[in-house]
Design a protein around this motif. Structure first.
Motif, PDB file in Angstrom:
ATOM      1  N   CYS A   1       0.836  -1.200   0.000  1.00 32.72           N
ATOM      2  CA  CYS A   1       0.000   0.000   0.000  1.00 32.72           C
ATOM      3  C   CYS A   1       0.866   1.243   0.000  1.00 32.72           C
ATOM      4  CB  CYS A   1      -0.890   0.037   1.241  1.00 32.72           C
ATOM      5  SG  CYS A   1      -2.310  -0.998   1.074  1.00 32.72           S
ATOM      6  N   ALA A   2       0.554   2.131  -0.923  1.00 26.32           N
ATOM      7  CA  ALA A   2       1.200   3.439  -0.991  1.00 26.32           C
ATOM      8  C   ALA A   2       0.175   4.457  -0.516  1.00 26.32           C
ATOM      9  CB  ALA A   2       1.628   3.737  -2.415  1.00 26.32           C
TER      10      ALA A   2
ATOM     11  N   GLN B   1      -6.400  -4.045   7.427  1.00 34.60           N
ATOM     12  CA  GLN B   1      -6.685  -4.757   6.190  1.00 34.60           C
ATOM     13  C   GLN B   1      -6.827  -6.251   6.469  1.00 34.60           C
ATOM     14  OE1 GLN B   1      -3.310  -3.580   3.837  1.00 34.60           O
ATOM     15  NE2 GLN B   1      -4.210  -1.600   3.355  1.00 34.60           N
ATOM     16  N   LYS B   2      -7.558  -6.917   5.612  1.00 31.37           N
ATOM     17  CA  LYS B   2      -7.773  -8.356   5.744  1.00 31.37           C
ATOM     18  C   LYS B   2      -6.429  -9.088   5.795  1.00 31.37           C
ATOM     19  CE  LYS B   2     -10.051 -11.861   3.001  1.00 31.37           C
ATOM     20  NZ  LYS B   2     -10.906 -12.027   1.830  1.00 31.37           N
TER      21      LYS B   2
ATOM     22  N   ILE C   1     -13.353  -2.035  -0.613  1.00 33.71           N
ATOM     23  CA  ILE C   1     -13.581  -1.779  -2.027  1.00 33.71           C
ATOM     24  C   ILE C   1     -12.794  -0.542  -2.459  1.00 33.71           C
ATOM     25  CG2 ILE C   1     -15.843  -2.896  -2.072  1.00 33.71           C
ATOM     26  CD1 ILE C   1     -17.075  -0.062  -2.099  1.00 33.71           C
ATOM     27  N   VAL C   2     -12.424  -0.510  -3.731  1.00 32.07           N
ATOM     28  CA  VAL C   2     -11.694   0.634  -4.278  1.00 32.07           C
ATOM     29  C   VAL C   2     -12.510   1.903  -4.009  1.00 32.07           C
ATOM     30  CG1 VAL C   2     -10.927   1.718  -6.422  1.00 32.07           C
ATOM     31  CG2 VAL C   2     -10.402  -0.671  -5.985  1.00 32.07           C
ATOM     32  N   GLY C   3     -11.804   2.926  -3.581  1.00 29.49           N
ATOM     33  CA  GLY C   3     -12.471   4.172  -3.190  1.00 29.49           C
ATOM     34  C   GLY C   3     -12.714   4.210  -1.698  1.00 29.49           C
ATOM     35  N   GLY C   4     -12.552   3.060  -1.052  1.00 24.81           N
ATOM     36  CA  GLY C   4     -12.726   2.967   0.396  1.00 24.81           C
ATOM     37  C   GLY C   4     -11.623   2.143   1.032  1.00 24.81           C
ATOM     38  N   ILE C   5     -10.537   1.913   0.288  1.00 25.68           N
ATOM     39  CA  ILE C   5      -9.441   1.117   0.843  1.00 25.68           C
ATOM     40  C   ILE C   5      -8.694   1.941   1.885  1.00 25.68           C
ATOM     41  CG2 ILE C   5      -7.220  -0.005   0.350  1.00 25.68           C
ATOM     42  CD1 ILE C   5      -8.368  -0.890  -2.329  1.00 25.68           C
ATOM     43  N   SER C   6      -8.634   1.391   3.070  1.00 25.45           N
ATOM     44  CA  SER C   6      -7.920   2.035   4.169  1.00 25.45           C
ATOM     45  C   SER C   6      -6.577   1.340   4.357  1.00 25.45           C
ATOM     46  CB  SER C   6      -8.729   1.919   5.465  1.00 25.45           C
ATOM     47  OG  SER C   6      -8.021   2.507   6.545  1.00 25.45           O
ATOM     48  N   PRO C   7      -5.562   2.086   4.780  1.00 28.11           N
ATOM     49  CA  PRO C   7      -4.302   1.426   5.109  1.00 28.11           C
ATOM     50  C   PRO C   7      -4.392   0.686   6.449  1.00 28.11           C
ATOM     51  CG  PRO C   7      -4.128   3.779   5.504  1.00 28.11           C
ATOM     52  CD  PRO C   7      -5.478   3.543   4.882  1.00 28.11           C
ATOM     53  N   LEU C   8      -5.471   0.927   7.186  1.00 28.77           N
ATOM     54  CA  LEU C   8      -5.662   0.355   8.522  1.00 28.77           C
ATOM     55  C   LEU C   8      -6.513  -0.910   8.497  1.00 28.77           C
ATOM     56  CD1 LEU C   8      -6.542   3.729  10.255  1.00 28.77           C
ATOM     57  CD2 LEU C   8      -4.423   2.434  10.600  1.00 28.77           C
TER      58      LEU C   8
ATOM     59  N   ALA D   1      -7.703  -7.842  -7.106  1.00 30.46           N
ATOM     60  CA  ALA D   1      -6.636  -8.290  -6.200  1.00 30.46           C
ATOM     61  C   ALA D   1      -6.517  -7.352  -5.003  1.00 30.46           C
ATOM     62  CB  ALA D   1      -5.301  -8.376  -6.945  1.00 30.46           C
ATOM     63  N   ALA D   2      -6.636  -6.049  -5.253  1.00 33.30           N
ATOM     64  CA  ALA D   2      -6.562  -5.058  -4.167  1.00 33.30           C
ATOM     65  C   ALA D   2      -7.713  -5.243  -3.195  1.00 33.30           C
ATOM     66  CB  ALA D   2      -6.578  -3.646  -4.751  1.00 33.30           C
ATOM     67  N   GLU D   3      -8.907  -5.442  -3.728  1.00 30.93           N
ATOM     68  CA  GLU D   3     -10.081  -5.612  -2.869  1.00 30.93           C
ATOM     69  C   GLU D   3     -10.017  -6.921  -2.090  1.00 30.93           C
ATOM     70  OE1 GLU D   3     -13.385  -5.006  -5.576  1.00 30.93           O
ATOM     71  OE2 GLU D   3     -13.213  -2.818  -5.385  1.00 30.93           O
ATOM     72  N   ARG D   4      -9.570  -7.986  -2.740  1.00 33.18           N
ATOM     73  CA  ARG D   4      -9.460  -9.288  -2.080  1.00 33.18           C
ATOM     74  C   ARG D   4      -8.443  -9.241  -0.935  1.00 33.18           C
ATOM     75  NH1 ARG D   4      -9.508 -11.735  -6.521  1.00 33.18           N
ATOM     76  NH2 ARG D   4      -7.291 -11.741  -6.913  1.00 33.18           N
TER      77      ARG D   4
END
Length: 156
Positions: A59-60, A106-107, A97-104, A89-92
């Motif tokens: 994650c950047a 994560q799965k 979901i994209v637009g709501g991906i948090s760096p905190l 791949a990012a969402e999995r």
């Protein structure tokens, strides 16, 4: 309540949650957050998932008003080159979901690199894990919670 907010609460990190009604026609999620919430765009950071050769998904976290320098990102994590990850791949990997991906929270905890412009601010804003939801916290707390590193990965 999202996993990102729960993590900040559990860690007893000083934070503030800001919400707004997301407009599905918005061209940029981060810019929308800055505009709607009346925030300095230099303090609003987007989370981008990249695929770094030799490292994998990372994650950047860079200011919404700028762009990610993929070469600098690869260098920061010791990889050869980087490209944007596939959306699925990012969402999995993150559980967001994209637009709501948090760096905190994560799965799958991906390596996190925060742009070195962040410490210039007492608090920065990142996605809290859902479109229309931001969390404000100190850059140092974000690094602690994500076990992230600071590096010059953004460009204007």
């Amino acid at each position: 309540m999202t996993p990102a907010i729960l993590l900040a609460r559990k860690a007893k990190v000083s934070h503030e949650v800001l919400s707004y009604t997301h407009d599905p026609s918005a061209e940029s999620y981060g810019k929308e957050a800055a505009d709607v919430l009346g925030l300095d765009p230099r303090t609003v950071f987007k989370t981008l998932v990249v695929d770094v050769e030799g490292v994998g998904l990372c994650c950047a976290v860079v200011p919404v008003q700028g762009m990610l320098n993929l070469k600098a990102m690869a260098d920061a994590v010791g990889g050869r080159k980087a490209k944007m990850a596939e959306q699925a791949a990012a969402e999995r990997a993150t559980g967001y979901i994209v637009g709501g991906i948090s760096p905190l929270a994560q799965k799958k905890a991906l390596p996190v690199v925060l742009d070195d412009s962040a410490p210039a601010y007492d608090r920065i804003h990142v996605s809290a894990g859902r479109r229309g939801l931001e969390i404000a916290l100190a850059p140092a707390d974000l690094l602690t919670l994500t076990k992230g590193i600071l590096a010059p990965i953004g460009r204007e």
